[in-house]
Design a protein around this motif. Structure first.
Motif, PDB file in Angstrom:
ATOM      1  N   GLU A 124       0.828  -1.213   0.000  1.00  0.00           N
ATOM      2  CA  GLU A 124       0.000   0.000   0.000  1.00  0.00           C
ATOM      3  C   GLU A 124       0.863   1.263   0.000  1.00  0.00           C
ATOM      4  O   GLU A 124       0.519   2.249  -0.666  1.00  0.00           O
ATOM      5  N   LEU A 125       1.970   1.259   0.704  1.00  0.00           N
ATOM      6  CA  LEU A 125       2.864   2.416   0.689  1.00  0.00           C
ATOM      7  C   LEU A 125       3.435   2.655  -0.708  1.00  0.00           C
ATOM      8  O   LEU A 125       3.643   3.804  -1.113  1.00  0.00           O
ATOM      9  N   LEU A 126       3.669   1.577  -1.450  1.00  0.00           N
ATOM     10  CA  LEU A 126       4.217   1.714  -2.804  1.00  0.00           C
ATOM     11  C   LEU A 126       3.234   2.380  -3.765  1.00  0.00           C
ATOM     12  O   LEU A 126       3.630   2.895  -4.807  1.00  0.00           O
ATOM     13  N   HIS A 127       1.956   2.367  -3.426  1.00  0.00           N
ATOM     14  CA  HIS A 127       0.960   3.019  -4.281  1.00  0.00           C
ATOM     15  C   HIS A 127       1.027   4.545  -4.179  1.00  0.00           C
ATOM     16  O   HIS A 127       0.422   5.238  -5.003  1.00  0.00           O
ATOM     17  N   ILE A 128       1.742   5.065  -3.191  1.00  0.00           N
ATOM     18  CA  ILE A 128       1.838   6.519  -3.030  1.00  0.00           C
ATOM     19  C   ILE A 128       2.782   7.091  -4.086  1.00  0.00           C
ATOM     20  O   ILE A 128       3.885   6.596  -4.281  1.00  0.00           O
ATOM     21  N   SER A 129       2.340   8.140  -4.739  1.00  0.00           N
ATOM     22  CA  SER A 129       3.127   8.755  -5.814  1.00  0.00           C
ATOM     23  C   SER A 129       4.514   9.179  -5.338  1.00  0.00           C
ATOM     24  O   SER A 129       4.656   9.699  -4.225  1.00  0.00           O
ATOM     25  N   PRO A 130       5.540   8.972  -6.157  1.00  0.00           N
ATOM     26  CA  PRO A 130       6.890   9.460  -5.807  1.00  0.00           C
ATOM     27  C   PRO A 130       6.919  10.971  -5.589  1.00  0.00           C
ATOM     28  O   PRO A 130       7.800  11.475  -4.893  1.00  0.00           O
ATOM     29  N   GLU A 131       5.974  11.685  -6.181  1.00  0.00           N
ATOM     30  CA  GLU A 131       5.895  13.136  -5.980  1.00  0.00           C
ATOM     31  C   GLU A 131       5.171  13.494  -4.685  1.00  0.00           C
ATOM     32  O   GLU A 131       5.140  14.657  -4.291  1.00  0.00           O
ATOM     33  N   PHE A 132       4.573  12.512  -4.035  1.00  0.00           N
ATOM     34  CA  PHE A 132       3.806  12.708  -2.803  1.00  0.00           C
ATOM     35  C   PHE A 132       2.865  13.912  -2.932  1.00  0.00           C
ATOM     36  O   PHE A 132       2.891  14.846  -2.149  1.00  0.00           O
ATOM     37  N   ASN A 133       2.044  13.848  -3.945  1.00  0.00           N
ATOM     38  CA  ASN A 133       1.151  14.965  -4.257  1.00  0.00           C
ATOM     39  C   ASN A 133      -0.325  14.638  -4.045  1.00  0.00           C
ATOM     40  O   ASN A 133      -1.201  15.378  -4.488  1.00  0.00           O
TER      41      ASN A 133
END
Length: 206
Positions: A124-133
């Motif tokens: 689930e954490l991997l689903h977070i965008s690398p841009e954290f937007n």
């Protein structure tokens, strides 16, 4: 709008204090994001960790989910059938707006073995965008959430979970994941956690 603390199960027997399942998983997530390079872009003070209650304590079915609180590319608004919408805001105790909700499906999540629980959290954490937007991580193609191979996505989550364990995090941080729902109820006075409402689409006046 804020989350609220709820009892998933409680008992008055003479046992240690209640287990706050969402707080304990949050602590694992914080440690992971501080020690795994692939997750270091995540700011856990902007990620709500809650639970959804399932009807049966069986292993099959959804274990956890990540809900983005922004639209594609972090946009505050999106058009649906020609109408402009935004999402309902969810705030933490300090009034800071969350960008994501990570929900555990309980008791189902707790019926998995230790390895699967850890991999589910990383997944689930991997689903977070690398841009954290506030948007999810997007891959090219039709299967934009898991790339062209969900098997590879899951394998990567498992690799990161093993990498985290290899860094020797404090055992007391994750020891509760070795127990299932019934065992935790026998060990503690009850299981509590935070619940967050599903954010609603709000029509925006042009």
């Amino acid at each position: 709008m804020r989350g609220s603390e709820k009892f998933l199960h409680s008992t008055m027997k003479d046992r240690p204090e209640s287990l706050n399942i969402t707080q304990r998983v949050r602590e694992i997530c914080v440690h992971m994001t501080q020690n795994i390079a692939a997750l270091e872009h995540i700011q856990m003070d902007r990620v709500a960790v809650g639970f959804c209650q399932t009807r049966k304590d069986v292993r099959h079915g959804m274990q956890a989910s990540l809900t983005p609180l922004r639209f594609e590319n972090g946009s505050l608004t999106s058009y649906r059938r020609g109408r402009k919408y935004t999402l309902q805001r969810i705030l933490n105790e300090e009034g800071i707006e969350y960008l994501y909700i990570l929900n555990l499906y309980l008791p189902r999540f707790l019926e998995n073995d230790f390895k699967e629980k850890l991999v589910t959290i990383v997944h689930e954490l991997l689903h977070i965008s690398p841009e954290f937007n506030g948007d999810i991580r997007r891959f090219e193609g039709r299967c934009y959430a898991h790339s062209s191979s969900q098997k590879d996505f899951d394998a990567y989550a498992e690799l990161l979970a093993k990498l985290w364990l290899a860094k020797n995090p404090p055992r007391e941080l994750y020891d509760f994941l070795h127990f299932n729902f019934q065992e935790l109820n026998q060990k503690y006075r009850g299981i509590i956690g935070r619940r967050y409402p599903t954010p609603k689409l709000i029509r925006v006046s042009e």
